[in-house]
Design an enzyme around this catalytic site. Structure first.
Site, short mmCIF file in Angstrom:
data_model
loop_
_atom_site.label_atom_id
_atom_site.label_comp_id
_atom_site.label_asym_id
_atom_site.label_seq_id
_atom_site.Cartn_x
_atom_site.Cartn_y
_atom_site.Cartn_z
N LYS A 79 85.81 35.54 -7.44
CA LYS A 79 85.27 37.65 -8.05
C LYS A 79 84.44 37.62 -7.38
CE LYS A 79 86.15 40.08 -12.34
NZ LYS A 79 85.64 40.00 -13.73
N SER A 154 89.38 43.24 -15.04
CA SER A 154 89.37 42.95 -14.34
C SER A 154 88.71 41.87 -13.19
CB SER A 154 87.57 43.83 -13.89
OG SER A 154 87.02 42.46 -14.59
N SER A 178 89.72 40.33 -19.04
CA SER A 178 89.20 40.47 -17.62
C SER A 178 89.80 39.38 -16.54
CB SER A 178 87.89 41.11 -17.38
OG SER A 178 87.68 42.42 -16.92
N1 GLN Z 1 89.34 45.70 -19.81
C1 GLN Z 1 87.45 45.28 -20.28
C2 GLN Z 1 87.11 46.53 -20.11
O1 GLN Z 1 87.26 47.33 -19.35
C3 GLN Z 1 87.79 44.57 -19.56
C4 GLN Z 1 86.41 44.05 -19.16
C5 GLN Z 1 85.96 41.92 -19.16
O2 GLN Z 1 87.18 41.49 -19.18
N2 GLN Z 1 85.59 42.47 -17.69
O3 GLN Z 1 86.18 46.84 -20.04
#
Ligand code: GLN
Length: 477
Positions: A79, A154, A178
């Protein structure tokens, strides 16, 4: 044999038995990326020269008769919020578009020690803020199972790379789902380790009290292999620890699987509910005891508490992108007449950061400001304590908790981009796990209208291996 579809263990076997070389394996993935990544867009940066160089080294080791670790020669995707020395690291933000990492994250050093191969860096929602990978400044990733759908987020690029056979496994980060939610949307396995199990050193910080790095893989066994390689205490991250390894003997007979009564909510996709309930029935048929547990604060308040605490930490962590120290700077824009320092800050942040990131910085700054701190930040911290208590109570009745990962399957690209609140709702079953610091495993458990559905196992602190064993058992069922 399609080399790009192999799991870690299968690829390792093939390498050891000399059915193919590490170079051939790496080339197979680079070819696959060349063929399909134009439509999927899982990768932001590709590093073919490095991958082939690393593969050649593994082939030399094998030809000299050395035994190799399980991950040696295995091509991975990382990532793009995890630093790899001398490689571009953007966090999918314009503000870091030309940023080169000066050192490698601890997880990368560990993977390199095991001889794993890096194919490139994957797309994400900008600074990991989002649930669909549509917030990337460089364009959205598509779900390889159905290109009209989002891959989740994400870590959408990482999940899509694994699902689309563009990498054997990938690393993601999970602050509020995420890793688990994109794993569920793409039909792969994802582990959010216990907070502190894996070093965060070299991970671009989003919300430091919630962030964890973890694997996305094709099987639970593969996820365990990667987790074993990256976990452990690191003196560069004072929140990481080397937990005592409890010798928990996994036995399905009488294993108490807690199902929270609040977790099958109104508005949930019927096919998702059915697949998750089927999975729980299968565990019962195999000998597990299903017990009802209650997590009263989790579905009602976890999301609200998460969005306040996460945004507050975001506002502090992202203050460093000021157009001065590094990254995009409006002061270097010849077309812009900079009047003073405040102007540099304001213009660099305005032009370098995307909408969602700026929205969260504003929310967080507001929640932390004098006069509002008690009503928002402090209150959310109290809710966090309640959520930790909820889980502690549930774990008196259950050894592990089973829930859906998301209320829906992968939604269509563009469906939720206009309405941030509906996007935030995609996180309803995952954020409580981060607030409590617990390990969560997402694994495929069926389909709804031909799209993958994920099942989540939540374990007690540092019982990551236990939920992985249960996951392996479930996968065999
Ligand atoms: N959907 C979550 C957010 O937007 C995920 C964030 C994450 O785990 N990096 O905060």
């Amino acid at each position: 044999m399609n080399l790009a579809s192999l799991t870690i263990t299968q690829a390792h076997d093939g390498l050891v038995k000399k059915e193919f070389s590490a170079l051939e394996l790496a080339r197979a993935f680079l070819d696959e990326i060349e063929k399909s990544d134009k439509s999927i867009f899982a990768f932001l940066t590709l590093t073919p020269d490095l991958a082939l160089f690393q593969a050649k080294k593994i082939d030399d080791l094998i030809s000299q008769g050395n035994s190799i670790p399980l991950l040696a020669g295995i091509p991975a995707a990382i990532k793009d919020n995890i630093l790899v020395e001398n490689m571009r690291c953007t966090a999918a933000s314009k503000i870091l578009e030309n940023y080169t990492a000066p050192y490698s994250a601890t997880v990368i050093k560990k993977l390199e020690k095991h001889g794993s191969i890096i194919l490139g860096k994957t797309n994400l929602d900008e600074f990991a803020m989002g649930a669909s990978t549509e917030n990337s400044a460089f364009g959205p990733t598509k779900n390889p199972r159905n290109l009209s759908r989002v891959p989740g987020g994400s870590s959408g690029g990482s999940a899509a790379a694994v699902a689309g056979n563009l990498a054997v496994y990938a690393l993601g980060s999970d602050t509020g789902g995420s890793i688990r939610q994109p794993a569920s949307f793409c039909g792969v396995v994802g582990l959010k380790p216990t907070y502190g199990a894996v070093s965060r050193y070299g991970l671009i910080a989003m919300a430091s009290s919630l962030d964890q790095i973890g694997p996305l893989a094709k099987t639970v066994e593969d996820a365990r292999i990667v987790f074993d390689a990256i976990r452990g205490r690191d003196h560069f991250d004072s929140t990481s620890i080397e937990p005592e390894v409890k010798n928990l003997k996994f036995k399905i007979k009488n294993l108490r699987v807690g199902v929270p009564k609040e977790y099958f909510i109104k508005g949930m996709e019927k096919g998702v509910e059915k697949a998750v309930k089927n999975a729980i029935n299968k565990l019962e048929e195999a000998g597990a005891k299903i017990v009802e547990v209650s997590l009263p604060h989790c579905t009602d308040y976890a999301l609200a508490a998460y969005y306040i605490l996460m945004s507050s930490e975001v506002s502090a962590n992202l203050a460093r992108y000021d157009g001065i120290k590094y990254g995009y700077s409006e002061a270097r824009n010849p077309k812009h007449e900079i009047r003073n320092l405040i102007d540099v800050y304001l213009q660099s942040r305005k032009n370098g950061l995307g909408h969602e990131v700026r929205r969260r910085i504003m929310l967080g700054t507001y929640a932390l400001s004098s006069g509002y701190y008690e009503a928002y930040y402090l209150r959310a911290q109290k809710v966090r304590a309640k959520i930790i208590e909820d889980f502690a109570n549930a774990f008196k009745k259950a050894d592990v908790i089973a829930t859906p990962v998301a209320p829906t399957t992968a939604f269509k690209l563009g469906d939720k981009t206009k309405d941030p609140l509906s996007m935030y709702l995609a996180d309803i079953f995952v954020t409580a796990v981060n607030l409590a610091g617990l390990p969560g495993l997402s694994l495929p458990c069926g389909k709804s209208s031909d799209l993958p559905v994920g099942l989540q196992f939540i374990g007690k602190h540092f019982e990551d291996n236990f939920i992985l064993e249960l996951g392996e058992f479930f996968e065999k069922l």
